[in-house]
Design an enzyme around this catalytic site. Structure first.
Site, PDB file in Angstrom:
ATOM      1  N   ASP A   7       0.872  -1.170   0.000  1.00 18.23           N
ATOM      2  CA  ASP A   7       0.000   0.000   0.000  1.00 18.23           C
ATOM      3  C   ASP A   7       0.912   1.223   0.000  1.00 18.23           C
ATOM      4  O   ASP A   7       2.128   1.107   0.207  1.00 18.23           O
ATOM      5  CB  ASP A   7      -0.897  -0.024   1.234  1.00 18.23           C
ATOM      6  CG  ASP A   7      -1.765   1.215   1.369  1.00 18.23           C
ATOM      7  OD1 ASP A   7      -2.301   1.676   0.355  1.00 18.23           O
ATOM      8  OD2 ASP A   7      -1.892   1.716   2.511  1.00 18.23           O
ATOM      9  N   ASP A   9       0.025   5.118   1.260  1.00 12.05           N
ATOM     10  CA  ASP A   9      -0.083   6.023   2.408  1.00 12.05           C
ATOM     11  C   ASP A   9      -0.137   5.242   3.709  1.00 12.05           C
ATOM     12  O   ASP A   9      -0.965   4.351   3.885  1.00 12.05           O
ATOM     13  CB  ASP A   9      -1.319   6.910   2.273  1.00 12.05           C
ATOM     14  CG  ASP A   9      -1.213   7.837   1.076  1.00 12.05           C
ATOM     15  OD1 ASP A   9      -0.226   8.581   1.002  1.00 12.05           O
ATOM     16  OD2 ASP A   9      -2.105   7.794   0.206  1.00 12.05           O
ATOM     17  N   ARG A  54     -13.467  11.053  -0.066  1.00 17.70           N
ATOM     18  CA  ARG A  54     -13.451  11.789   1.201  1.00 17.70           C
ATOM     19  C   ARG A  54     -14.070  13.175   1.016  1.00 17.70           C
ATOM     20  O   ARG A  54     -14.815  13.649   1.869  1.00 17.70           O
ATOM     21  CB  ARG A  54     -12.022  11.911   1.728  1.00 17.70           C
ATOM     22  CG  ARG A  54     -11.460  10.598   2.227  1.00 17.70           C
ATOM     23  CD  ARG A  54     -10.009  10.692   2.646  1.00 17.70           C
ATOM     24  NE  ARG A  54      -9.440   9.351   2.770  1.00 17.70           N
ATOM     25  CZ  ARG A  54      -8.167   9.088   2.957  1.00 17.70           C
ATOM     26  NH1 ARG A  54      -7.284  10.074   3.060  1.00 17.70           N
ATOM     27  NH2 ARG A  54      -7.750   7.845   3.046  1.00 17.70           N
ATOM     28  N   SER A 126      -5.138   6.043  -3.741  1.00 19.97           N
ATOM     29  CA  SER A 126      -4.761   7.450  -3.925  1.00 19.97           C
ATOM     30  C   SER A 126      -4.505   7.736  -5.405  1.00 19.97           C
ATOM     31  O   SER A 126      -4.276   6.816  -6.201  1.00 19.97           O
ATOM     32  CB  SER A 126      -3.500   7.776  -3.119  1.00 19.97           C
ATOM     33  OG  SER A 126      -3.768   7.799  -1.741  1.00 19.97           O
TER      34      SER A 126
END
Length: 276
Positions: A7, A9, A54, A126
Site C-alpha cells: 500500500d 499512504d 473523502r 490514492s
C-alpha cells in the site's frame, strides 16, 4: 515468481497527518469552501478510501447550499474533480519538499525482494501522481522504477473492496498464493483478504487501534538495523514467523509458506491473550 505489494499512504511513508490533511485543508481554503478538517475529524475521514470520496462526504444539502455549489450531479462531480486535482498538486509538492520521511524498513525490504527476483508493486486508491511521488521518496528513483503502480481510479470500488488487489494480480499475472501485501489499515487488510492475499500490517499514525484480525503479521513497523535503528515491535504473529528486531524478506516469505495453500501450510497459532 513471488511478489511484494505495498500500500502507499501509511506504509511507504506516514503521509496522512502531515501530507494529505494539510493538502485537503489548503485546497478547501483556496476554493473558499467553509470547512477545515481537524486532526480528530480527519482520523475518521481516513476510513473512506480515495481522496475524491473523502471530499464527497462533505456534500450534504446544507453544505452545498452554504458553499454556493451547483446541485446538478454532473456539475458537482466536476467541482469535486477540480478540487481533487488541486489537492494532488499541493500534496505532491509537500512530498517533494522532503519533510515526510519514508517509513523504516520499506526500502531495505524492497531491495531484498528485488535482489531475490520478486516482483514489486504498489496498490493504492490514492491518485497516481501522489502515489508515484511517495514511491520515489521511499525507494529512490532507481528502485522505484522497478515497481508496477496500480492507483487511483483504475478500479471503481475503493478499499475495503478487493478490486485494486484483484486488478494488480491480474496485471502481474500472479495467483493470490504468490503475493504478500503490506498494509497499514483495516480497510486495506480487508481489501487484501478479499482478494485472497496474505497480508502483513505495519500500523501507522491513525490505525494503531484498529482491528487487524486476519492479518498474517502485525508490527509497528518493518524496522531497520543500526545506524538508524528502529525496532519492529510485534503486535500479532499468528503463524509464529517470529521476526527479529526488524522484519526481513525471509519473514515475509515464511508467511506465504505458512498461509498456503499447499503441504507446507499450517493453521495460525492461537491468539496470545497477554497484552503486547
Amino acid at each position: 515468481m513471488p511478489a511484494l505489494v505495498f500500500d502507499c499512504d501509511g506504509v511507504l511513508a506516514d503521509t496522512e497527518r502531515d501530507g494529505h490533511l494539510p493538502a485537503f485543508n489548503r485546497t478547501f481554503e483556496e476554493f473558499g469552501l467553509p470547512v477545515r478538517w481537524s486532526d480528530e475529524e480527519y482520523a475518521r475521514k481516513v476510513r473512506v478510501g480515495g481522496g475524491k470520496e473523502r471530499m464527497r462526504t462533505l456534500l450534504t444539502p446544507d453544505f452545498v447550499a452554504a458553499a454556493g455549489l451547483p446541485t446538478d450531479p454532473a456539475a458537482l462531480d466536476e467541482r469535486v474533480a477540480a478540487w481533487h486535482r488541486r489537492k494532488t498538486e499541493i500534496y505532491t509538492a509537500i512530498i517533494g519538499g522532503g519533510s515526510i520521511p519514508p517509513r523504516p524498513g520499506v526500502r531495505r525490504v524492497a531491495t531484498e525482494a528485488h535482489e531475490a527476483g520478486w516482483a514489486l508493486a504498489v496498490a493504492s486508491t490514492s491518485a497516481e501522481p501522489s502515489v508515484r511521488s511517495v514511491l520515489e521518496l521511499a525507494m529512490g528513483p532507481e528502485l522505484a522504477s522497478r515497481f508496477a503502480v496500480f492507483a487511483g481510479d483504475v478500479v471503481q470500488r475503493k478499499k475495503p473492496a478487493p478490486d485494486i488487489y484483484a486488478f494488480a494480480l491480474d496485471r502481474l499475472g500472479l495467483r493470490p498464493a504468490d503475493a504478500v501485501v503490506i498494509e497499514d489499515s483495516r480497510n486495506g487488510l480487508l481489501a487484501a483478504l478479499g482478494a485472497g492475499l496474505t497480508c502483513a500490517v505495519t500500523t501507522s499514525a491513525y490505525t494503531g487501534q484498529e482491528d487487524f484480525t486476519g492479518a498474517a503479521l502485525v508490527v509497528t513497523s518493518l524496522g531497520d538495523p543500526p545506524p538508524r535503528e528502529t525496532v519492529a515491535r510485534v503486535l500479532s504473529d499468528p503463524f509464529g514467523v517470529d521476526p527479529g528486531p526488524y522484519v526481513v524478506l525471509a519473514d515475509l516469505a515464511g508467511l506465504l509458506t505458512a498461509a498456503g495453500p499447499g503441504p507446507g501450510a499450517r493453521d495460525p497459532a492461537p491468539a496470545d491473550p497477554r497484552p503486547h
